[in-house]
Enzyme design. Structure first.
Site, short mmCIF file in Angstrom:
data_model
loop_
_atom_site.label_atom_id
_atom_site.label_comp_id
_atom_site.label_asym_id
_atom_site.label_seq_id
_atom_site.Cartn_x
_atom_site.Cartn_y
_atom_site.Cartn_z
N LYS A 42 0.85 -1.18 0.00
CA LYS A 42 0.00 0.00 0.00
C LYS A 42 0.88 1.23 0.00
CE LYS A 42 -4.31 1.52 2.06
NZ LYS A 42 -5.33 1.20 3.08
N GLY A 43 0.81 2.03 -1.04
CA GLY A 43 1.66 3.20 -1.17
C GLY A 43 0.91 4.48 -0.93
N GLN A 44 1.63 5.59 -1.06
CA GLN A 44 1.01 6.87 -0.74
C GLN A 44 0.00 7.29 -1.79
OE1 GLN A 44 4.59 9.35 -0.89
NE2 GLN A 44 3.45 10.74 -2.12
N THR A 45 0.07 6.72 -2.99
CA THR A 45 -0.92 7.06 -4.02
C THR A 45 -1.92 5.94 -4.26
OG1 THR A 45 0.66 6.34 -5.72
CG2 THR A 45 0.58 8.68 -5.20
N GLY A 46 -1.75 4.79 -3.66
CA GLY A 46 -2.72 3.73 -3.86
C GLY A 46 -2.18 2.36 -3.52
N LEU A 47 -2.96 1.34 -3.89
CA LEU A 47 -2.60 -0.04 -3.62
C LEU A 47 -1.74 -0.61 -4.73
CD1 LEU A 47 -6.06 -1.50 -2.50
CD2 LEU A 47 -4.17 -0.81 -1.04
N VAL A 48 -1.01 -1.67 -4.39
CA VAL A 48 -0.28 -2.46 -5.38
C VAL A 48 -0.76 -3.90 -5.24
CG1 VAL A 48 1.95 -3.19 -6.25
CG2 VAL A 48 1.70 -0.93 -5.23
N LYS A 63 -0.42 -1.19 -9.94
CA LYS A 63 -0.54 -0.07 -9.01
C LYS A 63 -1.87 0.63 -9.28
CE LYS A 63 2.01 4.04 -7.47
NZ LYS A 63 3.24 4.83 -7.69
N ASP A 156 15.32 10.23 -5.17
CA ASP A 156 14.76 9.59 -3.97
C ASP A 156 15.31 8.17 -3.83
OD1 ASP A 156 13.26 9.43 -1.66
OD2 ASP A 156 11.43 8.78 -2.69
#
Length: 778
Positions: A42-48, A63, A156
Site C-alpha cells: 500500500k503506497g502513498q498514491t494507492g494499492l499495489v 498499481k 529519492d
C-alpha cells in the site's frame, strides 16, 4: 529477471495456453486480461496488487491510483512518472508495461519482481559482505548511469525504492520524485528522505540532481556494508544538522579502498563529490570485474536517428502529451521550434526516444478479454494513429472490442450498441504513448482539494518550483512534495484535449461505511459514500453544505519524511487474511510496505478538531510550536505557513516494537480569508480551526499526544465556550469545567510519562545505536 513478458504488446498471443487456474474465482476482478489477486503493498498514491494474465499466467504488479482521492498535482506526478518510465529501458529499472483507466481509478501495469525490497533484505540479513555489497552497488550505478545519460535524476534513492528479483538482482523503482535536468540548469525542489539527501538539498539551495544521486548512492553503499546509516538521530533537526556537517564514523572493518570511495561520495562540497565516471573507474568498483555476473554487463544504449522535421510536418500528439507531462517542455511554441531545428538538441532526443518506444511497443485494444460484468471496466490507453518519422499518418489499429461490443451492462442485459459507442468515444479520448500523459490536470475527476504540491517549471529544467520560502533552521525538513500553496511562479499546465471526463456509467459500487463511534474531539471519517455497497457514489463535483470543510479536512496527507532504521526495525509481513483482499476499498491498512514509497492510509482518516477564537494566527502558530517543543521525543517540521508535520516516538522498551505516531496539523480560518479585527484594535483575530490528522501509528497514542497539545493551547487562552464548541463539533459531550484533559489521565497499565503538559527538563538520554555485529557506534 522479470516474470513479465514482452512489454506493451498490442494484443493476445496467437497461441492459447491452458488456464493456469481451472476454476477461477466467481467474482474475480480484472484489469484488462489481468486478474487481480493478493495485495502486495500500500503506497502513498494507492494499492499495489498482484495481477495474473488470464491466458499466459504472466504475473505483473498493478498499481491502483484512486483519482477521486488525490489532488491534481499528485496525479500530475503520476503522469510524469509514467512518461519517465517510457524513456528508461534498463535491466535494473522496473519496467512499465501498460496503463489502464476508468472513471475512478488509474491502473499502472508494472513488472513483477518477487524478491521484495532491499530494505527488508537488510533487515533480515544484516550488513553484507563486501562482495555482495559491490554486486548491488554496481547494478545501482549501472542503472543510474543510464538514467543520467538521458538527463533523468531519480532524487529519492533509498533501500525502500530498490527491489530484488528472484535472482537477487536490483530493480530501481518509484520515479515519482524523478525529474529531467536539461542542460546545465539546476534543480530547486527539496525532496527525498533526510537520511539519504545531500546537504545542498537540505539547505534549500539549487543543486545538481546527478550529484545529489551520487550522495544517496554513497549512503546506500555505507548501509550495505555497515548495516546502519552514516547519519542518524531520533530528532529530525539534529539529523539535518549532522547531514549538513557531513561528519560520520567509518567502521574499521570496511576495506581501505572502499573507505576512500565512501568519503568521495559522501562529500559535503558538490564540486568535490565523485561523479559517476569517477566511481566507475575507482579501484574498489573495478575489483569485482573478474566476478562473473551477466547482470552486471552494461545495458546497450538506445540509439535513435534524430532527423529534422519539415516545417509543415505533423508532430505525434501522443509524444507531445508525454513531453508536456515531464514538466520542462510546457512552452509549446518553443518545443515546436526546437523540434524543427537543424541542430541536435534535448527536445529532439526525448521526442524521438518516445516515438521509438511507441513504434516498437504499440499499445492497441486488448482482444479475447474475459467476460466482464463491471459497470465501468478498466480500459487500456491506446495509441492514436501513429505518424512515421516523416510526419505521415499511419492507419489506425482497431480491435474487435471496439467494433463489436457484447459486454453486459450494469443490470446484466447486453447493450452492444450503447457500449460500442461509449468504448469508441473513450478510445478517442484516452490515447497516449502506451501510457503517457492524458492531461489530467484539468480533469473534473480529480479531487476538489486545494493542491498540496507546487508544479512550476524551472528555466530549462523539469523541476517543480519551491514555494512557501525556505524552512527555518529550527524546523527545516525535506518535503517529499511541495508545500501547500506555492510561489508566484506557479501556473497550471496548458489544458489538454484529453482532459475531459471519461465516459461511462455514474460509477462503480463502493464498500459500505460504518457509523463512527464518537469520542471527545475525535472523528474517524467514514467511507466516501456512507451507503450500502450497491448504491452508486455521488458525483465528484456534487456537494451539499459543508463541502468546503470536507475539501479542506480531506487534504492529502503526505508521508513523513525519513526512513525507519533498518538495523532497528522488524520486517513487516502481511497476514494471510490481509493478502486475500481483492478490492481497493477492503485492502488492509497494515499491509506490507509497498514498493512505491512511504505509506499512508487513503481509505480512512482519524482527525481531531480544535476551535480557537479571538487569537491571531501568529499566536496560534507560536503556541503549537511551543507545545511541540515541550513534548520530549516529538519532532516536527513546517510544511507551509499553516501546516505542520510531527512525529512522536515513545521512549522505553525495544524500539523495534514501537511504532511512531505521525500526524499533520493544519490551521484554517472559519471566517474566510479575512478574519474580523480584534476588539482591542490589534487586528488578526478570528475563529480558527486546528485540525490534527493521523497519518500513521497507534490511534490511542495519537489521541493522547493531541490532547496534550490541546491542553497547552487552551491553557494559554481561557475560552471554555470555544472548548464546548469544539466538543460539540466532534459530537462529544462537553467536559465539565475544571476537569483535567484525558491526556493527563493515562489508561491503567499503559503509563506514558512523556505525555505531560509540562516540559521535562534536560534532553532525553542518548541511546547507543548498535550495528548488526553488536558493537556500539559512537
Amino acid at each position: 529477471m522479470s516474470s513479465g513478458a514482452k512489454e506493451g504488446g498490442g494484443g493476445s498471443p496467437a497461441y492459447h495456453l491452458p488456464h493456469p487456474h481451472p476454476h477461477p474465482p466467481q467474482h474475480a476482478q480484472y484489469v484488462g486480461p489481468y486478474r487481480l489477486e493478493k495485495t502486495l503493498g500500500k503506497g502513498q498514491t494507492g494499492l499495489v496488487k498482484l495481477g495474473v494474465h488470464c491466458i499466459t499466467g504472466q504475473k505483473v504488479a498493478i498499481k491502483i491510483v484512486n483519482r477521486e482521492k488525490l489532488s491534481e498535482s499528485v496525479l500530475m506526478k503520476v503522469e510524469r512518472e509514467i512518461a519517465i518510465l517510457k524513456l528508461i529501458e534498463h535491466p535494473h529499472v522496473l519496467k512499465l508495461h501498460d496503463v489502464y483507466e476508468n472513471k475512478k481509478y488509474l491502473y499502472l501495469v508494472l513488472e513483477h519482481v518477487s524478491g521484495g525490497e532491499l530494505f527488508d533484505y537488510l533487515v533480515k540479513k544484516g550488513r553484507l559482505t563486501p562482495k555482495e555489497a559491490r554486486k548491488f552497488f554496481r547494478q545501482i550505478v549501472s542503472a543510474l548511469d543510464f538514467c543520467h545519460s538521458y538527463s533523468i535524476c531519480h532524487r529519492d534513492l533509498k533501500p525502500e525504492n530498490l527491489l530484488l528479483d528472484e535472482k537477487n538482482n536490483i530493480r530501481i523503482a518509484d520515479f515519482g520524485m524523478a525529474s529531467l535536468q536539461v542542460g546545465d540548469s539546476l534543480l530547486e525542489t527539496s525532496c527525498g528522505s533526510p537520511h539519504y539527501a545531500c546537504p545542498e538539498v537540505i539547505k534549500g539551495e539549487k543543486y545538481d540532481g546527478r550529484r545529489a544521486d551520487m550522495w544517496s548512492c554513497g549512503v546506500i553503499l555505507f548501509a550495505l556494508l555497515v548495516g546502519a546509516l552514516p547519519f542518524d538521530d531520533d530528532n529530525l533537526r539534529q539529523l539535518l544538522e549532522k547531514v549538513k556537517r557531513g561528519v560520520f564514523h567509518m567502521p574499521h572493518f570496511i576495506p581501505p579502498d572502499c573507505q576512500s570511495l565512501l568519503r568521495g561520495m559522501i562529500e559535503v562540497e558538490p564540486e568535490k563529490r565523485l561523479s559517476l565516471e569517477q566511481i566507475q573507474k575507482h579501484p574498489w568498483y573495478l575489483g569485482g570485474k573478474h566476478e562473473p555476473d551477466p547482470c552486471l554487463e552494461p545495458a546497450p544504449g538506445r540509439r535513435v536517428a534524430m532527423r529534422s522535421l519539415p516545417s509543415n510536418g505533423e508532430l505525434d500528439p501522443d509524444v507531445l502529451e508525454s513531453m508536456a507531462s515531464l514538466g520542462c517542455f510546457r512552452d509549446r511554441e518553443r518545443l515546436h521550434r526546437e523540434l524543427r531545428s537543424e541542430e541536435e538538441n534535448q527536445e529532439k532526443m526525448i521526442y524521438y526516444l518516445l516515438l521509438d518506444r511507441k513504434e516498437r511497443y504499440p499499445s492497441c485494444e486488448d482482444q479475447d478479454l474475459p467476460p466482464r460484468n463491471d459497470v465501468d471496466p478498466p480500459r487500456k490507453r491506446v495509441d492514436s494513429p501513429m505518424l512515421s518519422r516523416h510526419g505521415k499518418r499511419r492507419p489506425e489499429r482497431k480491435s474487435m472490442e471496439v467494433l463489436s461490443i457484447t459486454d453486459a451492462g450494469g443490470g446484466g442485459s447486453p447493450v452492444p450498441t450503447r457500449r460500442a459507442l461509449e468504448m469508441a468515444q473513450h478510445s478517442q479520448r484516452s490515447r497516449s504513448v502506451s501510457g503517457a500523459s492524458t492531461g489530467l490536470s484539468s480533469s473534473p475527476l480529480s479531487s476538489p482539494r486545494s493542491p498540496v504540491f507546487s508544479f512550476s517549471p524551472e528555466p530549462g529544467a523539469g523541476d517543480e518550483a519551491r514555494g512557501g520560502g525556505s524552512p527555518t533552521s529550527k524546523t527545516q525538513t525535506l518535503p517529499s512534495r511541495g508545500p501547500r500553496g506555492g510561489g508566484a511562479g506557479e501556473q497550471p499546465p496548458p489544458p489538454s484535449a484529453r482532459s475531459t471526463p471519461l465516459p461511462g456509467p455514474p460509477g462503480s459500487p463502493r464498500s459500505s461505511g460504518g457509523t463512527p463511534l464518537h469520542s471527545p474531539l475525535h472523528t474517524p471519517r467514514a467511507s466516501p459514500t456512507g451507503t450500502p455497497g450497491t448504491t452508486p457514489p455521488p458525483s465528484p463535483g456534487g456537494g451539499v453544505g459543508g463541502a468546503a470543510w470536507r475539501s479542506r479536512l480531506n487534504s492529502i496527507r503526505n508521508s513523513f519524511l525519513g526512513s525507519p532504521r533498518f538495523h532497528r526495525r522488524k520486517m513487516q509481513v502481511p497476514t494471510a487474511e490481509e493478502m486475500s483482499s481483492l478490492t481497493p476499498e477492503s485492502s488492509p491498512e497494515l499491509a506490507k510496505r509497498s514498493w512505491f514509497g512511504n505509506f499512508i492510509s487513503l481509505d480512512k482518516e482519524e482527525q481531531i478538531f480544535l476551535v480557537l477564537k479571538d487569537k491571531p494566527l501568529s499566536s496560534i502558530k507560536a503556541d503549537i510550536v511551543h507545545a511541540f517543543l515541550s513534548i520530549p521525543s516529538l519532532s516536527h517540521s513546517v510544511l507551509s505557513q499553516t501546516s505542520f508535520r510531527a512525529e512522536y516516538k515513545a521512549s522505553g522498551g525495544p524500539s523495534v516494537f514501537q511504532k511512531p505516531v505521525r500526524f499533520q496539523v493544519d490551521i484554517s480560518s472559519s471566517e474566510g480569508p479575512e478574519p474580523s479585527p480584534r476588539r482591542d484594535g490589534s487586528g488578526g483575530g478570528g475563529i480558527y480551526s486546528v485540525t490534527f490528522t493521523l497519518i500513521s501509528g497507534p490511534s490511542r497514542r495519537f489521541k493522547r499526544v493531541v490532547e496534550t497539545i490541546q491542553a497547552q493551547l487552551l491553557s494559554t487562552h481561557d475560552q471554555p465556550s470555544v472548548q464546548a464548541l469544539a466538543d460539540e463539533k466532534n459530537g462529544a459531550q462537553t467536559r465539565p469545567a475544571g476537569a483535567p484533559p484525558r491526556s493527563l489521565q493515562p489508561p491503567p497499565g499503559r503509563p506514558d510519562p512523556e505525555l505531560s503538559s509540562s516540559p521535562r527538563r534536560g534532553p532525553p538520554k542518548d541511546k547507543k545505536l548498535l550495528a548488526t555485529n553488536g558493537t556500539p557506534l559512537p
